[in-house]
Design a protein around this motif. Structure first.
Motif, short mmCIF file in Angstrom:
data_model
loop_
_atom_site.label_atom_id
_atom_site.label_comp_id
_atom_site.label_asym_id
_atom_site.label_seq_id
_atom_site.Cartn_x
_atom_site.Cartn_y
_atom_site.Cartn_z
N LEU A 69 6.01 49.44 -3.62
CA LEU A 69 4.67 49.07 -4.27
C LEU A 69 4.75 48.96 -5.91
N ALA A 122 7.06 44.95 -5.31
CA ALA A 122 5.77 44.30 -4.66
C ALA A 122 5.68 43.26 -5.86
N LEU A 177 -0.19 42.26 -3.86
CA LEU A 177 -0.46 42.92 -2.92
C LEU A 177 -2.00 42.99 -2.83
N TYR A 202 1.69 43.53 1.34
CA TYR A 202 2.34 42.99 -0.03
C TYR A 202 3.76 42.10 0.37
#
Length: 105
Positions: free
Chosen positions: A44, A48, A51, A72
């Motif tokens: 993340l 990513a 998201l 994501y």
């Protein structure tokens, strides 16, 4: 995966205790879950591109449950959906949900 297997070896379990479900739960809770969460957090933060947070509440008998999901996109792996949190909540009002989401994230 060697980090995980090393952590399992170092896990201090009583060798005379033979309940497989409790040992399995301890290994999952103390080793696999943190490893999976750290891997997801790394994706993340570093990989990513976009998201989106989703949440939903459900009632199971007298318990209200809040489930928070993140969806994501990572290049090379595509779109992923992961569970961020599952929490028991007292009320299902917007304020209660907002306070839990604010505290978690």
């Amino acid at each position: 995966m060697t980090e995980v297997s090393d952590a399992i070896r170092l896990l201090n379990l009583n060798p005379n205790f033979h309940c497989a479900s409790d040992k399995g739960a301890n290994i999952f809770r103390n080793i696999f879950a943190p490893f999976a969460f750290d891997t997801m957090a790394d994706e993340l933060v570093h990989k990513a591109k976009r998201l989106c947070l989703h949440w939903d509440t459900s009632t199971l008998f007298n318990t209200k449950i809040l489930i928070a999901l993140v969806k994501y996109y990572t290049p090379g792996h595509g779109c992923k959906v992961r569970c961020l949190a599952v929490r028991s909540i007292i009320g299902e009002t917007a304020r209660d949900i907002f306070e839990i989401i604010k505290a978690e994230f």
